[in-house]
Every structure is written in structure tokens, then in C-alpha cells.
Design a protein around this motif. Structure first.
Motif, short mmCIF file in Angstrom:
data_model
loop_
_atom_site.label_atom_id
_atom_site.label_comp_id
_atom_site.label_asym_id
_atom_site.label_seq_id
_atom_site.Cartn_x
_atom_site.Cartn_y
_atom_site.Cartn_z
N PRO A 166 0.83 -1.20 0.00
CA PRO A 166 0.00 0.00 0.00
C PRO A 166 0.86 1.26 0.00
O PRO A 166 1.92 1.29 0.63
CB PRO A 166 -0.81 -0.11 1.28
N ALA A 167 0.38 2.25 -0.71
CA ALA A 167 1.10 3.53 -0.78
C ALA A 167 0.11 4.61 -1.19
O ALA A 167 -0.80 4.35 -1.97
CB ALA A 167 2.24 3.46 -1.79
N PRO A 168 0.29 5.81 -0.67
CA PRO A 168 -0.55 6.92 -1.12
C PRO A 168 -0.33 7.17 -2.61
O PRO A 168 0.80 7.08 -3.09
CB PRO A 168 -0.07 8.11 -0.30
N ARG A 169 -1.40 7.44 -3.32
CA ARG A 169 -1.29 7.73 -4.75
C ARG A 169 -0.60 9.08 -4.91
O ARG A 169 -0.97 10.05 -4.26
CB ARG A 169 -2.68 7.77 -5.36
N THR A 170 0.40 9.13 -5.76
CA THR A 170 1.08 10.39 -6.02
C THR A 170 1.13 10.62 -7.52
O THR A 170 1.34 9.67 -8.27
CB THR A 170 2.51 10.38 -5.45
N PRO A 171 0.97 11.80 -8.01
CA PRO A 171 0.57 12.94 -7.20
C PRO A 171 -0.91 12.80 -6.80
O PRO A 171 -1.71 12.26 -7.55
CB PRO A 171 0.76 14.14 -8.14
N HIS A 172 -1.22 13.27 -5.63
CA HIS A 172 -2.59 13.19 -5.13
C HIS A 172 -3.43 14.27 -5.79
O HIS A 172 -3.04 15.43 -5.81
CB HIS A 172 -2.62 13.36 -3.61
N ARG A 173 -4.54 13.87 -6.35
CA ARG A 173 -5.46 14.82 -6.98
C ARG A 173 -6.81 14.68 -6.30
O ARG A 173 -7.48 13.67 -6.47
CB ARG A 173 -5.58 14.55 -8.47
N ALA A 174 -7.20 15.69 -5.55
CA ALA A 174 -8.42 15.64 -4.75
C ALA A 174 -9.66 15.37 -5.59
O ALA A 174 -10.58 14.70 -5.14
CB ALA A 174 -8.59 16.92 -3.95
N GLY A 175 -9.73 15.86 -6.81
CA GLY A 175 -10.92 15.71 -7.63
C GLY A 175 -11.02 14.36 -8.34
O GLY A 175 -12.03 14.03 -8.92
N GLY A 189 -7.45 6.35 -0.14
CA GLY A 189 -7.38 5.67 1.14
C GLY A 189 -6.08 5.87 1.90
O GLY A 189 -6.07 6.33 3.04
N MET A 190 -4.96 5.54 1.29
CA MET A 190 -3.69 5.65 2.00
C MET A 190 -3.25 7.10 2.15
O MET A 190 -2.53 7.43 3.09
CB MET A 190 -2.61 4.79 1.32
N PHE A 191 -3.70 7.98 1.27
CA PHE A 191 -3.44 9.40 1.44
C PHE A 191 -4.14 9.89 2.71
O PHE A 191 -3.55 10.62 3.52
CB PHE A 191 -3.91 10.19 0.23
N ILE A 192 -5.38 9.46 2.92
CA ILE A 192 -6.12 9.82 4.14
C ILE A 192 -5.42 9.26 5.36
O ILE A 192 -5.24 9.95 6.37
CB ILE A 192 -7.58 9.32 4.04
N VAL A 193 -5.02 7.99 5.29
CA VAL A 193 -4.31 7.37 6.42
C VAL A 193 -3.04 8.15 6.74
O VAL A 193 -2.77 8.48 7.90
CB VAL A 193 -3.99 5.88 6.11
#
Length: 174
Positions: free
Chosen positions: A127-136, A142-146
Motif C-alpha cells: 500500500p502507498a498513497p497515490r502520487t501525485p494526489h489529486r483531490a478531484g 485511502g492511504m493518502f487519508i491514512v
């Protein structure tokens, strides 16, 4: 406005002695257990093969927060801390459902200054936050929130078995 007494999520109500403390044994989901130590308490919930695992995990965690005094929240900060815990549980369990053939177990551990959530699954992914994070952009948050809500998070893998445990730690409310 009239005041109402908030009941624990299990709907058990106050103990017969009138203490108002919810029961921790009755109404516990099948497969749940407690482990108590001198400075912490851990609760386990078996999720392998269960249906409706995300709401089940949230309800289990909510009951632990009631039992440990995080709920009902007396202040906005305490309420926000409890809501953050429930959101992180939802995200970790959902990720196990979507990317790892479902979760095997949820562990919720209370420490003096933090609460640790662990979700075990048989998946091999990382698991890893999606990068680049795009709010829209739909999905993948999920992992960005975590990462944003937690003090720390990570993955533990057993040495001679498949699967992993994704863990996250949140600060205890002041």
C-alpha cells in the motif's frame, strides 16, 4: 434542547448496576477477543470470510472507543479524534478488500498516548498513497487519508508466510 443519554453502539445500554458503563463481553462480535497488558489493551476481530466487513470493523472499533472512554466525546477535539480512528479503520479494511482478497483480522490497541490499528491480510501488494494526489480524482485516496490523519503507518510482513499487516497509529485525544 433536551439532553439524551447516548448508548454504546451495541445498544446494550447501561449496566444493571446503574454505572452507565457499557458491557465489554456481551454483544461482542463472534471471533472477537480481548488481550490486556499493564499499559495497553488489544482487541481482535476475525474478519476472514465475514460479510459486511467494513461496517463490522467500524462497529467493533466504535465499541472499543466507548469502552475506553473516547466516546461519547466531551469536546470537539475528542469527537474529531474518534471520527479519525473510525475513518482510518474504514480505509484500511477497504484497502484489504479491494487489493488483498479481503482482511483476515483487525486489531485495535490502546496505548498511553496512541491508538494502533492493524489489519492483516494475505495480499502481497504494497500500500502507498497515490502520487501525485489529486483531490478531484475518484478513488485512490485511502492511504493518502491514512497518511494525513495518522502519526505513523507502515507494513509488516511475516518472515516465512505470505500476507502482511498494515498498521496505523493515531494520537490519543488530550
Amino acid at each position: 434542547m433536551g439532553a439524551t443519554q447516548q448508548q454504546p453502539p451495541s445498544g446494550l445500554g447501561p449496566e444493571p448496576d446503574g454505572s452507565g458503563a457499557p458491557s465489554t463481553r456481551e454483544g461482542a462480535p463472534s471471533g472477537a477477543s480481548d488481550e490486556r497488558g499493564p499499559h495497553r489493551e488489544t482487541r481482535r476481530l476475525a474478519l476472514d470470510g465475514a460479510s459486511g466487513v467494513v461496517p463490522l470493523a467500524r462497529d467493533f472499533t466504535r465499541q472499543a472507543l466507548y469502552d475506553w472512554g473516547w466516546l461519547p466525546a466531551a469536546t470537539a477535539d475528542r469527537r474529531a479524534a474518534a471520527e479519525d480512528v473510525l475513518l482510518v479503520v474504514s480505509e484500511l479494511v477497504t484497502n484489504a478488500c479491494l487489493h488483498a482478497d479481503g482482511p483476515d483480522e483487525l486489531r485495535v490497541s490502546l496505548h498511553a498516548k496512541a491508538l494502533r490499528l492493524e489489519v492483516t491480510d494475505r495480499g502481497s501488494g504494497q500500500p502507498a498513497p497515490r502520487t501525485p494526489h489529486r483531490a478531484g480524482r475518484p478513488g485512490g485516496h485511502g492511504m493518502f487519508i491514512v497518511q494525513r490523519l495518522c502519526l505513523d503507518w507502515g507494513v509488516q510482513r511475516p518472515q516465512e508466510a505470505s500476507g502482511k499487516t498494515v498498521w496505523a497509529e493515531l494520537a490519543a485525544p488530550a
